[in-house]
Design a protein around this motif. Structure first.
Motif, mmCIF file in Angstrom:
data_model
loop_
_atom_site.group_PDB
_atom_site.id
_atom_site.type_symbol
_atom_site.label_atom_id
_atom_site.label_comp_id
_atom_site.label_asym_id
_atom_site.label_seq_id
_atom_site.Cartn_x
_atom_site.Cartn_y
_atom_site.Cartn_z
ATOM 1 N N HIS A 9 0.839 -1.198 0.000
ATOM 2 C CA HIS A 9 0.000 0.000 0.000
ATOM 3 C C HIS A 9 0.876 1.252 0.000
ATOM 4 C CE1 HIS A 9 -3.675 -2.174 1.448
ATOM 5 N NE2 HIS A 9 -2.756 -2.980 1.982
ATOM 6 N N VAL A 74 -7.329 -4.685 3.109
ATOM 7 C CA VAL A 74 -8.139 -4.949 1.915
ATOM 8 C C VAL A 74 -9.366 -5.750 2.343
ATOM 9 C CG1 VAL A 74 -8.243 -6.052 -0.357
ATOM 10 C CG2 VAL A 74 -6.109 -4.988 0.392
ATOM 11 N N HIS A 127 -2.417 -3.232 -3.493
ATOM 12 C CA HIS A 127 -3.811 -2.983 -3.129
ATOM 13 C C HIS A 127 -4.673 -2.820 -4.383
ATOM 14 C CE1 HIS A 127 -6.695 -0.294 -0.541
ATOM 15 N NE2 HIS A 127 -7.286 -1.389 -0.957
#
Length: 168
Positions: A9, A74, A127
């Protein structure tokens, strides 16, 4: 649950802006409307601009994601994933861009190698491969391949270019 994914991320902050671990924790855990109101921060680890690593969640470095190790990175796969975040991800005009410093890249690779040493089957992804987001502002599989990460550890799903995703 069995550890299946290491997800990368970004903080979706402009290049060069200093963001502390305390900032990220506040963004995630402060009550709404000041934060997301989560009980747990979204990432296991944060890589700061200078390449230093902050561990939000201590892991016992095995192939199981224990309940205390689950973070909110997520939706739908948190119980089988660890989440690694770097500070940055946007250019000065707030468009998605890979803004990782050399120090951040070195730390990211060190964490990836650390994880692969105890979880050699884990798949690594961004992500943006699981959600319609630009995060982490680069296509992780291509970078992993260039960095020499074994093909068996690269998750190739969702091969849509970053510029076609919405931002965080």
């Amino acid at each position: 649950m069995h550890f299946q994914y290491l997800i990368i991320h970004c903080t979706a902050t402009p290049t060069g802006r200093w963001v502390s671990a305390e900032d990220v924790k506040r963004w995630h855990t402060a009550p709404k409307p000041y934060g997301n109101g989560w009980k747990q921060v979204g990432y296991s680890d944060l890589i700061l601009l200078d390449g230093s690593r902050h561990q939000f969640v201590k892991h016992n470095n095995d192939q199981i994601i224990d309940p205390f190790e689950i973070t909110n990175g997520v939706t739908g796969i948190n119980s089988i994933s660890r989440h690694l975040c770097y500070v940055g991800g946007l250019d000065k005009t707030l468009k998605p861009e890979d803004t990782r410093t050399l120090q951040q890249i070195e730390t990211m690779l060190a964490i990836i190698h650390e994880v692969l040493a105890y979880a050699p089957h884990v798949k690594i992804a961004g992500h943006n491969q699981f959600a319609n987001k630009a995060c982490p502002s680069f296509f992780v599989p291509t970078w992993l391949k260039q960095a020499g990460i074994p093909e068996q550890n690269i998750e190739w799903r969702g091969s849509v270019p970053v510029e076609n995703h919405v931002t965080q």
